[in-house]
Design a protein around this motif. Structure first.
Motif, PDB file in Angstrom:
ATOM      1  N   GLY A   2      27.538  68.678  30.807  1.00  0.00           N
ATOM      2  CA  GLY A   2      27.201  67.506  30.450  1.00  0.00           C
ATOM      3  C   GLY A   2      25.735  67.774  31.044  1.00  0.00           C
ATOM      4  O   GLY A   2      25.011  66.583  30.267  1.00  0.00           O
ATOM      5  N   VAL A   3      25.411  68.740  32.226  1.00  0.00           N
ATOM      6  CA  VAL A   3      24.531  68.727  33.278  1.00  0.00           C
ATOM      7  C   VAL A   3      23.255  70.148  32.399  1.00  0.00           C
ATOM      8  O   VAL A   3      24.092  70.984  32.300  1.00  0.00           O
TER       9      VAL A   3
ATOM     10  N   SER B  58      26.883  57.739  37.903  1.00  0.00           N
ATOM     11  CA  SER B  58      26.456  58.484  37.034  1.00  0.00           C
ATOM     12  C   SER B  58      26.826  60.382  37.430  1.00  0.00           C
ATOM     13  O   SER B  58      25.687  60.945  37.693  1.00  0.00           O
TER      14      SER B  58
ATOM     15  N   ALA C 286      28.468  63.647  36.444  1.00  0.00           N
ATOM     16  CA  ALA C 286      28.983  64.258  35.386  1.00  0.00           C
ATOM     17  C   ALA C 286      30.076  64.761  35.731  1.00  0.00           C
ATOM     18  O   ALA C 286      30.072  65.736  37.343  1.00  0.00           O
TER      19      ALA C 286
ATOM     20  N   ARG D 137      32.121  67.156  40.827  1.00  0.00           N
ATOM     21  CA  ARG D 137      30.969  66.279  40.292  1.00  0.00           C
ATOM     22  C   ARG D 137      29.881  66.715  40.920  1.00  0.00           C
ATOM     23  O   ARG D 137      29.818  66.401  41.552  1.00  0.00           O
TER      24      ARG D 137
ATOM     25  N   ARG E 276      21.120  65.148  31.568  1.00  0.00           N
ATOM     26  CA  ARG E 276      21.644  64.857  31.456  1.00  0.00           C
ATOM     27  C   ARG E 276      22.004  65.324  29.692  1.00  0.00           C
ATOM     28  O   ARG E 276      21.227  64.784  28.378  1.00  0.00           O
TER      29      ARG E 276
END
Length: 315
Positions: free
Chosen positions: A251-252, A167, A169, A301, A314
């Motif tokens: 995306g966070v 999971s 990002a 990451r 997210r």
């Protein structure tokens, strides 16, 4: 651009005390004003200097150069090098150096280093491992397990088995003065240049970012508090503590992030003082189960979020 007369050491930026300006109670938990525990900023690896037994060096992704404590340098009898100007987050300070034939870390040798010498009372450790060495590795802060992993193609060092990294990002980055500058980052809708400084306890934005945020959110001018910021060199400057409502990291999304705004010396050195910029400190790292700064691949990451305030979504 970087040479041995102008080095950068950013580790140790902290919020020294609670806010000093008399204002109504801030809209965040008091815990956010306390100095963070050394969960991330004290993560270390064993480093062998020349052929001496290894000792712990703290990993500091915000320091361009590796530094050594005065006490360890004297104990090992390292020969002196030239005096250099160490550019910290708050000021530039003339600093003595020593020469090291090699450092051994994560089954790798790094040779012919000139190390700034800082008193142990300032560093709090035997040394700081900077990007001049870390740039060879993917550095993973396993916050959930309080462990650190260094990985290089074919070799590596770890205090435990690899962390579960599902999971994730991934955020692309660019090399800039040795640092990885993140792309696709914004603060309250303002695009920013940003990098991760594991040696800083708090996230810090420059005043260009504050002014851009204030233009969109005039209320932020009435909801800020003056705080001191202290660098590893011992110099201090004053900053403004305010809350950024939304940080977008690809995306966070981070919501309601307490942020210090200050025109740090480091922003000027990185030529990031005239446009919105931000350094993300340990307060960001500790929101995720893991964060990997992969220097060779130019990626950052983020693992699964830890559900603490500020909230993490997210996208």
């Amino acid at each position: 651009m970087w040479n041995r007369r102008h080095l950068l050491l950013t580790g140790g930026a902290v919020l020294a005390t609670a806010p000093t300006r008399a204002q109504p109670a801030p809209p965040l938990e008091q815990a956010a004003l306390d100095v963070l525990p050394n969960l991330v900023t004290r993560m270390a690896v064993a480093v062998g200097v020349n052929r001496h037994p290894p000792v712990p060096f703290v990993v500091d992704t915000g320091a361009n150069r590796t530094a050594i404590s005065q006490e360890l340098a004297e104990q090992l009898g390292l020969p002196p090098g030239p005096e250099v100007l160490v550019n910290g987050v708050t000021a530039a300070v003339p600093t003595p150096t020593v020469r090291a034939e090699s450092l051994f870390v994560a089954e790798s040798h790094v040779r012919d280093l000139v190390l700034p010498v800082i008193p142990h009372s300032r560093l709090g450790v035997h040394g700081l491992l900077g990007v001049d060495v870390l740039g060879r590795f993917a550095v993973t802060f396993d916050v959930q397990a309080s462990q650190l992993h260094l990985r290089r193609r074919g070799v590596g060092l770890s205090y435990a088995e690899d962390t579960r990294l599902d999971s994730q990002a991934t955020l692309q980055a660019r090399h800039r003065f040795g640092q990885l500058t993140l792309v696709r980052v914004s603060a309250d809708g303002v695009p920013v240049q940003a990098f991760i400084d594991s040696g800083s306890q708090y996230s810090i934005g420059n005043m260009a970012l504050f002014n851009s945020v204030a233009a969109r959110r005039p209320d932020v001018n009435d909801r800020r508090w003056t705080v001191p910021v202290i660098g590893a060199t011992g110099e201090s400057v004053m900053g403004e503590l305010a809350v950024v409502r939304r940080i977008n990291l690809g995306g966070v999304v981070l919501n309601e992030l307490p942020t210090i705004f200050c025109d740090l010396h480091a922003f000027r050195i990185w030529r990031m003082d005239d446009r919105p910029a931000m350094l993300f400190g340990a307060d960001i790292l500790r929101m995720f189960e893991s964060v990997t700064i992969d220097f060779p691949e130019r990626q950052v990451r983020f693992g699964a979020p830890i559900r603490t305030r500020p909230t993490v979504d997210r996208g």
